[in-house]
Design an enzyme around this catalytic site. Structure first.
Site, PDB file in Angstrom:
ATOM      1  N   GLY A 144      -1.824  -0.299   1.110  1.00 39.79           N
ATOM      2  CA  GLY A 144      -1.889  -0.955  -0.201  1.00 39.79           C
ATOM      3  C   GLY A 144      -2.751  -0.109  -1.115  1.00 39.79           C
ATOM      4  N   CYS A 156      -2.994   3.353  -5.308  1.00 39.79           N
ATOM      5  CA  CYS A 156      -2.386   4.691  -5.312  1.00 39.79           C
ATOM      6  C   CYS A 156      -1.067   4.769  -4.549  1.00 39.79           C
ATOM      7  CB  CYS A 156      -3.369   5.700  -4.737  1.00 39.79           C
ATOM      8  SG  CYS A 156      -4.925   5.692  -5.607  1.00 39.79           S
TER       9      CYS A 156
HETATM   10  C1  UGA Z   1      -5.437   7.498  -1.320  1.00 38.21           C
HETATM   11  C2  UGA Z   1      -5.505   8.886  -0.694  1.00 38.21           C
HETATM   12  O1  UGA Z   1      -5.955   8.807   0.662  1.00 38.21           O
HETATM   13  C3  UGA Z   1      -6.440   9.813  -1.477  1.00 38.21           C
HETATM   14  O2  UGA Z   1      -6.400  11.122  -0.931  1.00 38.21           O
HETATM   15  C4  UGA Z   1      -5.976   9.847  -2.937  1.00 38.21           C
HETATM   16  O3  UGA Z   1      -6.850  10.649  -3.739  1.00 38.21           O
HETATM   17  C5  UGA Z   1      -5.962   8.430  -3.501  1.00 38.21           C
HETATM   18  O4  UGA Z   1      -5.073   7.622  -2.706  1.00 38.21           O
HETATM   19  C6  UGA Z   1      -5.483   8.517  -4.928  1.00 38.21           C
HETATM   20  O5  UGA Z   1      -4.373   8.983  -5.149  1.00 38.21           O
HETATM   21  O6  UGA Z   1      -6.281   8.257  -5.840  1.00 38.21           O
HETATM   22  P1  UGA Z   1      -7.004   5.311  -1.237  1.00 38.21           P
HETATM   23  O7  UGA Z   1      -5.870   4.629  -1.929  1.00 38.21           O
HETATM   24  O8  UGA Z   1      -8.382   5.136  -1.742  1.00 38.21           O
HETATM   25  O9  UGA Z   1      -6.738   6.907  -1.208  1.00 38.21           O
HETATM   26  O10 UGA Z   1      -7.026   4.780   0.252  1.00 38.21           O
HETATM   27  P2  UGA Z   1      -6.641   5.303   1.704  1.00 38.21           P
HETATM   28  O11 UGA Z   1      -7.860   5.451   2.503  1.00 38.21           O
HETATM   29  O12 UGA Z   1      -5.735   6.454   1.631  1.00 38.21           O
HETATM   30  O13 UGA Z   1      -5.849   4.013   2.252  1.00 38.21           O
HETATM   31  C7  UGA Z   1      -4.655   3.563   1.618  1.00 38.21           C
HETATM   32  C8  UGA Z   1      -4.044   2.415   2.387  1.00 38.21           C
HETATM   33  O14 UGA Z   1      -3.495   2.865   3.618  1.00 38.21           O
HETATM   34  C9  UGA Z   1      -5.025   1.299   2.758  1.00 38.21           C
HETATM   35  O15 UGA Z   1      -4.396   0.053   2.543  1.00 38.21           O
HETATM   36  C10 UGA Z   1      -5.295   1.514   4.229  1.00 38.21           C
HETATM   37  O16 UGA Z   1      -5.639   0.337   4.916  1.00 38.21           O
HETATM   38  C11 UGA Z   1      -3.946   2.053   4.701  1.00 38.21           C
HETATM   39  N1  UGA Z   1      -4.028   2.898   5.907  1.00 38.21           N
HETATM   40  C12 UGA Z   1      -4.689   4.072   5.881  1.00 38.21           C
HETATM   41  C13 UGA Z   1      -3.364   2.496   7.067  1.00 38.21           C
HETATM   42  O17 UGA Z   1      -2.725   1.421   7.110  1.00 38.21           O
HETATM   43  N2  UGA Z   1      -3.413   3.297   8.167  1.00 38.21           N
HETATM   44  C14 UGA Z   1      -4.079   4.487   8.174  1.00 38.21           C
HETATM   45  O18 UGA Z   1      -4.079   5.174   9.224  1.00 38.21           O
HETATM   46  C15 UGA Z   1      -4.740   4.876   7.005  1.00 38.21           C
END
Ligand code: UGA
Length: 485
Positions: free
Chosen positions: A276, A279
């Site tokens: 979610g 981004c």
């Molecule tokens: C994401 C990217 O990781 C960043 O590199 C990017 O700069 C950013 O978007 C952006 O474009 O501004 P972010 O949205 O803060 O960062 O969060 P993430 O840590 O990437 O997690 C995104 C979603 O994926 C979360 O809902 C998280 O719970 C989920 N997720 C993440 C999973 O379900 N499994 C995983 O292994 C990793």
């Protein structure tokens, strides 16, 4: 270097504070006068580790705030655009804020500047930016444009900025390249890391950041493709988790085996209730829209989005299979934010699941370490009862659901949770525990991509597999994202 950062949202504020931290004189601009006044008073609008410390360290010295784009442009050599690029009704990125800022910048350019796009934008935005600056009166010899995408994650944004995997400099002329190289020199040369009082980094060993110098279009593509790839990685592992669950394998061990291949790597392979945030959902759709405009049908991305929405539906089916009917059931929910370490609830899978549960007549008693205030504010009509902590949430509830991967939810006193719950049922959408931790505490544990953990004395009455027909979602029930329940 004198820098203006236009837009003081997540990316803008963190970037402004970090540019000041690496030695530049920064003006952070926003057209929201209330936000700027709050920043002037020392208030920090977002929950982000180390940000308050950096703002306090540099505000009034190397970091100032303003509502005036013109003032900031005149006082700077490099102007970063970090305004929002929300999703339009058709899925494309809405670039009207970027254009509006470009118009303001254009009329204030009197000496040579580089205007740098840092928001997430579709490929060719720099081209349009250049055109817009010219159309609005900037003299071509007085500016260059460049792309410098950010890769900050919410929750670790400050250390992501200061200890980046890579710095992407997308420029089509020497002036921009050299300005951006100077701006990032403290990170690319490693000099920042030997300064006193640097923000600490607890990840891998770090000596200096890698700079990737390319043209503007490639830089723009790098950003969209990176986010789409990460979203694809999550959907891929969620699809594998669904198979793993059906056959009684363990997705955590499967991931360990897959991630040990250095070509794949172990990160971003956590199965759960889907991605979610502000981004991934928006960027995957926007990237697909870019592909369509180029005449390419990027159907893989449709599947990435479909798997992501299905994950929430499967989780709801799992709750039903654990609790039978939901009407009138009281459910403790841990987590509102879209992931741990943030108060951001935009496109949060946790909120989507809660809304679906409420719609089915369940009562929800929720706790989140940071996102309660924001949820109350953004969803005033949603009938969530809020708790003071995880144990308060569990008290008297029929089951406990874990929806966000906060660290503190992985360290619960499970014996206490068992004593507070009416039924011994935990349904974890983030795989924070091993089966035996739960079963030893007398709890039946449902997670993602693994068999159900059942305490030995309950084995005769509880089926310990996830082979429940309700979990197999027939194609006909699938809808295109976004799904409302
Ligand atoms: C994401 C990217 O990781 C960043 O590199 C990017 O700069 C950013 O978007 C952006 O474009 O501004 P972010 O949205 O803060 O960062 O969060 P993430 O840590 O990437 O997690 C995104 C979603 O994926 C979360 O809902 C998280 O719970 C989920 N997720 C993440 C999973 O379900 N499994 C995983 O292994 C990793």
């Amino acid at each position: 270097m004198r820098i203006a950062v236009i837009g003081s949202g997540y990316v803008g504020l963190v970037s402004a504070a970090c540019f000041a931290e690496i030695g530049h004189d920064v003006i952070s601009v926003d057209n929201d006068a209330n936000k700027i006044s709050a920043l002037e008073r020392g208030e920090v609008p977002i929950h982000e580790r180390f940000l308050a410390e950096l703002l306090q360290r540099h505000h009034g010295f190397r970091l100032r705030f303003s509502t005036s784009v013109a003032h900031a442009v005149k006082a700077s050599d490099a102007i970063f655009i970090t305004v929002g690029t929300p999703q339009s009704a058709t899925g494309e990125a809405d670039l009207s804020f970027v254009e509006a800022v470009a118009q303001e910048i254009a009329s204030a350019i009197c000496t040579r500047k580089v205007v740098i796009e840092k928001s997430t934008v579709p490929v060719r935005t720099c081209e349009f930016l250049r055109k817009s600056l010219l159309f609005n009166g900037a003299k071509s010899e007085l500016f260059s444009v460049a792309s410098n995408p950010e890769f900050l994650r919410e929750g670790t944004a400050v250390t992501d900025f200061l200890y980046p995997d890579r710095i992407v400099i997308g420029a089509d002329d020497e002036f921009s390249t050299s300005m951006l190289r100077q701006i990032y020199a403290p990170l690319a040369s490693g000099s920042y890391y030997s300064c006193a009082d640097t923000i600490p980094f607890s990840g891998r060993a770090f000596t200096k950041a890698r700079a990737i110098i390319t043209n503007a279009k490639s830089a723009e593509l790098i950003k969209h493709a990176s986010n789409a790839f990460l979203a694809m990685k999550i959907s891929f592992i969620n699809a594998v988790a669904n198979i793993s669950e059906s056959v009684g394998a363990d997705i955590t061990e499967v991931c360990e085996g897959i991630g040990a291949d250095s070509r794949i790597g172990p990160r971003f392979l956590n199965a759960g209730i889907g991605y979610g945030g502000s981004c991934f959902p928006k960027d995957v759709q926007a990237f697909q829209a870019v592909a369509n405009q180029c005449g390419y049908d990027f159907a893989l991305l449709t599947e990435v989005m479909r798997i992501n929405t299905d994950q929430q539906k499967r989780f709801l089916a799992k709750i039903r299979s654990a609790l039978w009917t939901l009407r009138g059931k009281k459910l403790a929910v841990l987590g509102l934010a879209f992931k741990g370490d943030t108060d951001d609830i935009r496109e949060s899978p946790a909120i989507a699941v809660i809304q679906a549960l409420l719609k089915e007549g369940a009562h929800v008693r929720a706790y989140d370490p940071a996102a309660i205030a924001r949820t109350r504010h953004m969803h005033p009509q949603t009938a969530i009862e809020y708790a003071d902590d995880a144990y308060d949430a569990a008290t008297g509830c029929d089951a406990l659901l874990i929806l966000t991967e906060w660290n503190e939810f992985a360290k619960l006193d499970l014996g206490r949770i068992r004593s507070l719950l009416k039924y011994p049922v935990v349904i974890d959408g983030r795989n924070l525990y091993e089966n035996n931790q739960m079963t030893e505490a007398g709890l039946i544990y449902y997670s993602i991509g693994r068999s159900v953990g059942v305490p030995a004395k309950m084995l005769p009455i509880v089926n310990n597999t996830n082979l429940d027909p309700q979990l197999h979602i027939p194609d006909s029930t699938r809808e295109a994202a976004p799904v409302s329940y």
